[in-house]
Design an enzyme around this catalytic site. Structure first.
Site, PDB file in Angstrom:
ATOM      1  N   TYR A   1      35.514  41.478  39.378  1.00 35.47           N
ATOM      2  CA  TYR A   1      35.682  40.119  39.671  1.00 35.47           C
ATOM      3  C   TYR A   1      34.714  39.810  40.641  1.00 35.47           C
ATOM      4  O   TYR A   1      35.060  39.329  41.585  1.00 35.47           O
ATOM      5  CB  TYR A   1      37.064  39.824  39.985  1.00 35.47           C
ATOM      6  CG  TYR A   1      38.140  40.688  39.502  1.00 35.47           C
ATOM      7  CD1 TYR A   1      38.611  40.721  38.219  1.00 35.47           C
ATOM      8  CD2 TYR A   1      38.713  41.599  40.386  1.00 35.47           C
ATOM      9  CE1 TYR A   1      39.454  41.711  37.754  1.00 35.47           C
ATOM     10  CE2 TYR A   1      39.600  42.449  40.096  1.00 35.47           C
ATOM     11  CZ  TYR A   1      40.151  42.570  38.681  1.00 35.47           C
ATOM     12  OH  TYR A   1      40.930  43.322  38.479  1.00 35.47           O
TER      13      TYR A   1
ATOM     14  N   SER B   1      54.086  32.584  42.034  1.00 29.55           N
ATOM     15  CA  SER B   1      52.678  32.692  41.875  1.00 29.55           C
ATOM     16  C   SER B   1      51.929  32.841  43.176  1.00 29.55           C
ATOM     17  O   SER B   1      52.614  32.335  44.338  1.00 29.55           O
ATOM     18  CB  SER B   1      52.107  31.233  41.264  1.00 29.55           C
ATOM     19  OG  SER B   1      50.591  31.261  41.471  1.00 29.55           O
TER      20      SER B   1
ATOM     21  N   LYS C   1      35.747  38.452  44.399  1.00 27.37           N
ATOM     22  CA  LYS C   1      36.302  39.551  45.178  1.00 27.37           C
ATOM     23  C   LYS C   1      35.275  39.869  46.415  1.00 27.37           C
ATOM     24  O   LYS C   1      35.758  40.185  47.705  1.00 27.37           O
ATOM     25  CB  LYS C   1      36.492  40.792  44.379  1.00 27.37           C
ATOM     26  CG  LYS C   1      37.549  40.791  43.504  1.00 27.37           C
ATOM     27  CD  LYS C   1      38.934  41.010  43.982  1.00 27.37           C
ATOM     28  CE  LYS C   1      39.886  40.877  43.345  1.00 27.37           C
ATOM     29  NZ  LYS C   1      41.425  40.906  43.990  1.00 27.37           N
TER      30      LYS C   1
ATOM     31  N   ARG D   1      47.188  48.052  33.922  1.00 27.58           N
ATOM     32  CA  ARG D   1      47.094  47.208  32.807  1.00 27.58           C
ATOM     33  C   ARG D   1      45.700  46.427  32.692  1.00 27.58           C
ATOM     34  O   ARG D   1      45.387  46.542  31.347  1.00 27.58           O
ATOM     35  CB  ARG D   1      48.349  45.958  32.833  1.00 27.58           C
ATOM     36  CG  ARG D   1      49.621  46.555  32.941  1.00 27.58           C
ATOM     37  CD  ARG D   1      50.507  45.192  32.831  1.00 27.58           C
ATOM     38  NE  ARG D   1      50.128  44.261  33.815  1.00 27.58           N
ATOM     39  CZ  ARG D   1      50.582  42.912  33.866  1.00 27.58           C
ATOM     40  NH1 ARG D   1      51.401  42.494  32.840  1.00 27.58           N
ATOM     41  NH2 ARG D   1      50.380  42.247  34.863  1.00 27.58           N
TER      42      ARG D   1
END
Length: 299
Positions: A153, A74, A157, A188
């Protein structure tokens, strides 16, 4: 024209298992860079984990004659991603913070957990990777950083835009350049919110060349924000109206602001400026310290 090469450079691309990240990783691999292909293998909403996404891209790079290693951590474990690069290649030159998830819900429907997760991945994740690499960049007097910002976002962001500006200022003396891209590309995440005909024109390969150019050692651009997608590239900047200064020795009332609102908000009067530093952003306020009223004049 001379080909921009990255021979001897080491690139970390987060979220490189598909979409934009895959495009970046493949391109840098094709231009001589050694690539750390990071991908947790989670879904676009952040669930699950798998090594397959990163492995497939690594094999694509190697099959084309390039050098690459996978990383499945991650981005919140950014030190482990950086450690992978150092163990495999002995240095790091470029970081492309591309990893992200999408919680495409309205503010009214968003839960605290969804809000926190967006910030964890997009902001803290970028921070953790950069924090681990920053001492390496400073020591070698070279580094290139690309952070990725998208409207989906917005709060998280825009934080990355501010972080990038700070890094650009602090890293300049050590030849560490940081820039932000606001891309629109098929992935995606975007395929869940954009129609197929639009997605067909939004190839990730139309974004990657800008990333590569900004990361090249010959490029001096630093602290900038670019929109990119479908073959269009544009640079964004802050713009401020000329504004209106009120006397500092008089009581200011809402009615005074109402009376001068057209001046405060007028971008078309030829007085608009484009502040590009803290000093420039404070110019209007600092100049107004000398604004003392004429006893005969109105506010």
């Amino acid at each position: 024209m001379a080909e921009l090469r990255f021979d001897g450079r080491v690139v970390i691309v987060t979220g490189a298992g598909g979409g934009l990240g895959r495009s970046h990783a493949l391109f840098f691999g094709s231009r001589g860079a050694s690539v750390v292909v990071n991908d947790l293998g989670a879904s676009h909403t952040g669930e699950g984990a798998s090594s397959r996404a990163a492995d497939v891209v690594v094999e694509e790079i190697r099959a084309a004659g390039g050098k690459a290693v996978p990383n499945y951590d991650s981005v919140l474990d950014g030190d482990k991603i950086v450690e992978t690069a150092m163990k495999a290649f002995g240095r790091i030159d470029i970081i492309i913070n591309n990893a992200g998830i999408l919680k495409d819900v309205s503010f009214a429907r968003m839960t605290d957990e969804q809000w926190d997760l967006i910030f964890q991945v997009h902001v803290k994740g970028a921070y953790k990777v950069l924090k681990a690499a920053w001492p390496i960049f400073r020591q070698q007097k070279f580094g290139r950083i690309i952070n990725t910002s998208q409207a989906n976002y917005s709060a998280a962001k825009l934080s990355l835009v501010a972080l990038t500006r700070t890094l650009a200022l602090e890293g300049k003396k050590d030849n560490i350049h940081s820039n932000v891209i606001a891309p629109m590309a098929a992935s995606r995440m975007t395929e869940t919110i954009l129609p197929p005909d639009m997605l067909a024109s939004l190839k990730p390969e139309m974004v990657t060349p800008l990333v590569a150019y900004l990361c090249h050692e010959s490029t001096t651009e630093n602290g900038s924000l670019f929109e990119v997608g479908a073959g269009f590239i544009g640079k964004l900047r802050w713009e401020r109206t000329g504004g209106h200064g009120f006397p500092i020795d008089k009581t200011l009332l809402p009615e005074h602001i109402q009376e001068n609102w057209s001046k405060i908000t007028d971008f078309e009067d030829g007085r608009a400026t484009h502040p590009d530093s803290t000093q420039e952003s404070m110019e209007g306020i600092m100049a107004n310290f000398e604004n003392v009223s004429d006893p005969k004049a109105k506010l």
